[in-house]
Design a protein around this motif. Structure first.
Motif, PDB file in Angstrom:
ATOM      1  N   LEU A  39      66.244  -4.366 -31.562  1.00 33.06           N
ATOM      2  CA  LEU A  39      66.188  -2.912 -31.357  1.00 33.06           C
ATOM      3  C   LEU A  39      65.918  -2.600 -29.893  1.00 33.06           C
ATOM      4  N   ARG A  40      66.604  -1.592 -29.391  1.00 41.30           N
ATOM      5  CA  ARG A  40      66.421  -1.284 -27.968  1.00 41.30           C
ATOM      6  C   ARG A  40      65.003  -0.809 -27.650  1.00 41.30           C
ATOM      7  N   HIS A  41      64.407  -0.072 -28.592  1.00 39.63           N
ATOM      8  CA  HIS A  41      63.045   0.411 -28.358  1.00 39.63           C
ATOM      9  C   HIS A  41      62.040  -0.451 -29.116  1.00 39.63           C
ATOM     10  N   GLU A  42      62.335  -1.746 -29.115  1.00 39.01           N
ATOM     11  CA  GLU A  42      61.593  -2.769 -29.872  1.00 39.01           C
ATOM     12  C   GLU A  42      60.070  -2.675 -29.807  1.00 39.01           C
ATOM     13  N   GLY A  43      59.546  -2.359 -28.612  1.00 40.47           N
ATOM     14  CA  GLY A  43      58.096  -2.405 -28.416  1.00 40.47           C
ATOM     15  C   GLY A  43      57.382  -1.131 -28.838  1.00 40.47           C
ATOM     16  N   GLY A  69      61.286   1.255 -21.964  1.00 43.63           N
ATOM     17  CA  GLY A  69      62.007   1.932 -23.031  1.00 43.63           C
ATOM     18  C   GLY A  69      62.881   2.992 -22.424  1.00 43.63           C
ATOM     19  N   GLU A  70      64.010   3.234 -23.033  1.00 48.37           N
ATOM     20  CA  GLU A  70      64.858   4.283 -22.519  1.00 48.37           C
ATOM     21  C   GLU A  70      64.448   5.594 -23.181  1.00 48.37           C
ATOM     22  N   ALA A  71      64.388   6.648 -22.402  1.00 50.31           N
ATOM     23  CA  ALA A  71      64.011   7.942 -22.955  1.00 50.31           C
ATOM     24  C   ALA A  71      65.045   8.390 -23.987  1.00 50.31           C
ATOM     25  N   ILE A  72      64.590   9.116 -24.986  1.00 53.33           N
ATOM     26  CA  ILE A  72      65.507   9.605 -26.018  1.00 53.33           C
ATOM     27  C   ILE A  72      65.555  11.118 -25.934  1.00 53.33           C
ATOM     28  N   GLU A  73      66.735  11.650 -25.721  1.00 53.82           N
ATOM     29  CA  GLU A  73      66.891  13.103 -25.690  1.00 53.82           C
ATOM     30  C   GLU A  73      66.608  13.659 -27.079  1.00 53.82           C
ATOM     31  N   CYS A  74      65.831  14.718 -27.150  1.00 48.30           N
ATOM     32  CA  CYS A  74      65.550  15.293 -28.463  1.00 48.30           C
ATOM     33  C   CYS A  74      65.025  16.706 -28.292  1.00 48.30           C
ATOM     34  N   SER A  75      64.855  17.380 -29.389  1.00 47.82           N
ATOM     35  CA  SER A  75      64.182  18.671 -29.330  1.00 47.82           C
ATOM     36  C   SER A  75      63.038  18.645 -30.331  1.00 47.82           C
ATOM     37  N   ILE A  76      62.069  19.481 -30.067  1.00 50.95           N
ATOM     38  CA  ILE A  76      60.917  19.534 -30.961  1.00 50.95           C
ATOM     39  C   ILE A  76      60.803  20.947 -31.503  1.00 50.95           C
ATOM     40  N   ASN A  77      60.620  21.037 -32.790  1.00 50.77           N
ATOM     41  CA  ASN A  77      60.428  22.339 -33.419  1.00 50.77           C
ATOM     42  C   ASN A  77      58.944  22.645 -33.504  1.00 50.77           C
ATOM     43  N   LEU A  78      58.534  23.699 -32.893  1.00 49.08           N
ATOM     44  CA  LEU A  78      57.143  24.116 -33.049  1.00 49.08           C
ATOM     45  C   LEU A  78      57.135  25.179 -34.138  1.00 49.08           C
ATOM     46  N   THR A 134      73.989  11.043 -27.853  1.00 54.19           N
ATOM     47  CA  THR A 134      74.650  10.121 -26.941  1.00 54.19           C
ATOM     48  C   THR A 134      74.075  10.160 -25.532  1.00 54.19           C
ATOM     49  N   VAL A 135      73.297  11.197 -25.271  1.00 53.12           N
ATOM     50  CA  VAL A 135      72.764  11.315 -23.910  1.00 53.12           C
ATOM     51  C   VAL A 135      71.404  10.645 -23.820  1.00 53.12           C
ATOM     52  N   GLU A 136      71.310   9.638 -23.030  1.00 48.34           N
ATOM     53  CA  GLU A 136      70.019   8.989 -22.843  1.00 48.34           C
ATOM     54  C   GLU A 136      69.831   8.648 -21.370  1.00 48.34           C
ATOM     55  N   ARG A 137      68.622   8.754 -20.945  1.00 51.71           N
ATOM     56  CA  ARG A 137      68.348   8.473 -19.531  1.00 51.71           C
ATOM     57  C   ARG A 137      67.309   7.376 -19.419  1.00 51.71           C
ATOM     58  N   ALA A 138      67.344   6.726 -18.316  1.00 51.20           N
ATOM     59  CA  ALA A 138      66.306   5.722 -18.077  1.00 51.20           C
ATOM     60  C   ALA A 138      64.972   6.433 -18.022  1.00 51.20           C
ATOM     61  N   VAL A 139      63.966   5.810 -18.561  1.00 55.44           N
ATOM     62  CA  VAL A 139      62.669   6.460 -18.658  1.00 55.44           C
ATOM     63  C   VAL A 139      62.071   6.740 -17.289  1.00 55.44           C
ATOM     64  N   LEU A 140      62.483   5.990 -16.314  1.00 63.91           N
ATOM     65  CA  LEU A 140      62.012   6.206 -14.965  1.00 63.91           C
ATOM     66  C   LEU A 140      62.269   7.637 -14.497  1.00 63.91           C
ATOM     67  N   LYS A 141      63.325   8.209 -15.060  1.00 59.83           N
ATOM     68  CA  LYS A 141      63.672   9.603 -14.774  1.00 59.83           C
ATOM     69  C   LYS A 141      62.495  10.531 -15.026  1.00 59.83           C
ATOM     70  N   CYS A 142      61.683  10.130 -16.010  1.00 63.02           N
ATOM     71  CA  CYS A 142      60.570  10.993 -16.381  1.00 63.02           C
ATOM     72  C   CYS A 142      59.673  11.286 -15.200  1.00 63.02           C
ATOM     73  N   SER A 143      59.525  10.313 -14.347  1.00 66.61           N
ATOM     74  CA  SER A 143      58.620  10.532 -13.232  1.00 66.61           C
ATOM     75  C   SER A 143      59.308  11.246 -12.074  1.00 66.61           C
TER      76      SER A 143
END
Ligand SMILES: Nc1ncnc2c1ncn2[C@@H]1O[C@H](COP(=O)(O)OP(=O)(O)OP(=O)(O)O)[C@@H](O)[C@H]1O
Ligand SMILES: CC(C)(CO)[C@@H](O)C(=O)NCCC(=O)O
Length: 395
Positions: free
Chosen positions: A329-333, A385-394, A359-368
């Protein structure tokens, strides 16, 4: 997102932790910046949708203070829930799993004012894998003979499978559905054994150093091969080639050498091979016990390392005569941390994870790099880990 949103002042619903014997894993939601076109907040039916991405970070458990600093400066402050003196006004609740959710509960409360909402470790692992397999495309892959192949997951034919989580120790879990699982086996010969023995035998200081060494090593210098015993020939009658390992570290018996006489890289290589092989074999035996054909391997021991994955795959392939399949798994850890994160959705007045933009994913380094994380005073190891594009429902 309004940082003063009251939900965020009582529950940091965008952070989950998995505190293990060796590593602390963090999954956190980073909203897209206001200036970003697709980072808008949609409000309707009393429900706001925040778009952003799941980010990942890890810390060594023995350096837990770095993790506390990271949360204090990059997550609490960012969420607007912290006093300048470093303590939080309200009692903050955060999802946490792993043994450290118990061990370090008082420390987090005292230092950050965070109270752990504990999630069971095995339950979190299973939730994490199911989430990844169902929502993140190109998450699972096979690795054999140097070939990485992504596996198409059929949602209607996912279960049962065996999850082998290789952390400090190893847990083997038979998964029959969402929340339907049983820990059927485990072994204490895991990633902690590799790192612990590796440090003792090679004087390496870190896992990365040990891995780097193992790249350059040759296990045949120390491992006793079938050919060493059989005078260079295969033992074909029982299906063992001359190059198969007959006994890990077996050559050290009769070489007349001391530890110092061996190259540390050869020791590291043999060790990695021994641990990976053994786990692959035990996994296969457990898959056989329950008639499972698919085995997913997770945990930070794997680290996407080709040699490790190849060894595990070969072991599973060899013992099952090609019947069972090892998958990675890519996000194994981050399985446990992701599982804990998704458990927010089980509660009312909390978040619901709604993956999109698959389909859109960015390297987690982008976060910083983005606006919201411009000032990072503490460096986390965020490259795994690679960041996962998503949305959150509040809700
Ligand atoms: N940077 C690293 N530092 C230390 N160990 C690492 C690192 N990267 C990978 N590892 C390996 O990953 C293992 C830890 O994996 P993981 O984080 O999945 O387990 P854990 O949660 O700490 O352990 P457990 O679940 O048994 O409590 C280590 O024992 C080591 O073999
Ligand atoms: C104790 C845990 C579950 C902690 O994560 C893990 O380290 C593990 O599964 N160890 C193996 C223990 C055993 O089954 O022998």
């Amino acid at each position: 997102m309004d940082p003063k949103n009251s939900r965020f002042s009582t529950q940091i619903s965008h952070l989950a932790l998995d505190i293990g014997g060796t590593l602390i894993k963090l999954v956190y939601f980073s909203p897209n910046g206001d200036n970003c076109e697709d980072g808008s907040i949609v409000v309707g039916n009393g429900c706001s949708v925040v778009q952003g991405r799941l980010c990942f970070a890890k810390f060594e458990t023995r350096k837990i203070d770095d993790c506390l600093d990271f949360i204090r400066f990059n997550i609490l402050q960012h969420s607007g829930v912290q006093h300048t003196n470093g303590t939080a006004r309200d009692k903050l609740s955060v999802k946490a799993t792993g043994g450290g959710a118990f061990k370090f509960a008082d420390l987090f409360k005292e230092k950050l004012g965070i109270v752990f909402d504990k999630e069971d470790e095995m339950h979190s692992l299973v939730c994490g894998v199911n989430f990844l397999l169902k929502t993140v495309p190109r998450e699972a892959f096979t690795y054999l003979d140097g070939q990485k192949e992504f596996v198409q997951i059929d949602h209607n034919d996912l279960y049962p499978y065996l999850l082998v989580n290789i952390g400090s120790g190893v847990s083997m879990i038979k998964v029959d559905g969402d929340g339907k699982y049983e820990r059927i086996s485990g072994t204490s010969l895991g990633g902690g054994t590799f790192l612990g023995l590796g440090k003792l035998l090679t004087k390496c200081k870190s896992f990365d150093e040990l891995l780097e060494l193992s790249h350059q090593g040759n296990n045949r210098v120390i491992d006793m091969l079938v050919g060493d015993i059989y005078g260079g020939t295969d033992y074909s009658k029982i299906g063992l080639s001359s190059t198969a390992i007959a006994s890990s570290f077996g050559k050290a018996i009769s070489d007349g050498k001391e530890l110092e006489d061996y190259q540390p890289e050869d020791v590291a290589r043999s060790l990695l091979r021994m641990i990976s092989n053994n786990i692959g074999q035990i996994a296969y035996l457990n898959a056989l016990r329950f008639g499972l054909k698919r085995i997913f391997f997770g945990g930070f021991f794997i680290r996407g390392l080709e040699y490790t994955m190849d060894t595990i795959s070969v072991a599973v392939h060899f013992w099952s005569r090609g019947e069972a399949k090892a998958m990675f798994l890519r996000h194994e850890g981050f399985l446990g941390a992701l599982g804990a994160f998704t458990s927010y959705k089980d509660q009312s007045h909390s978040t619901e994870l709604k993956p999109h933009h698959h389909t859109v994913e960015r390297a987690v380094l982008k976060c910083s790099d983005d606006d919201s994380f411009r000032h990072i005073p503490v460096t986390a190891n965020v490259n795994d880990g690679e960041a996962i594009e998503c949305s959150i429902n509040l809700v």
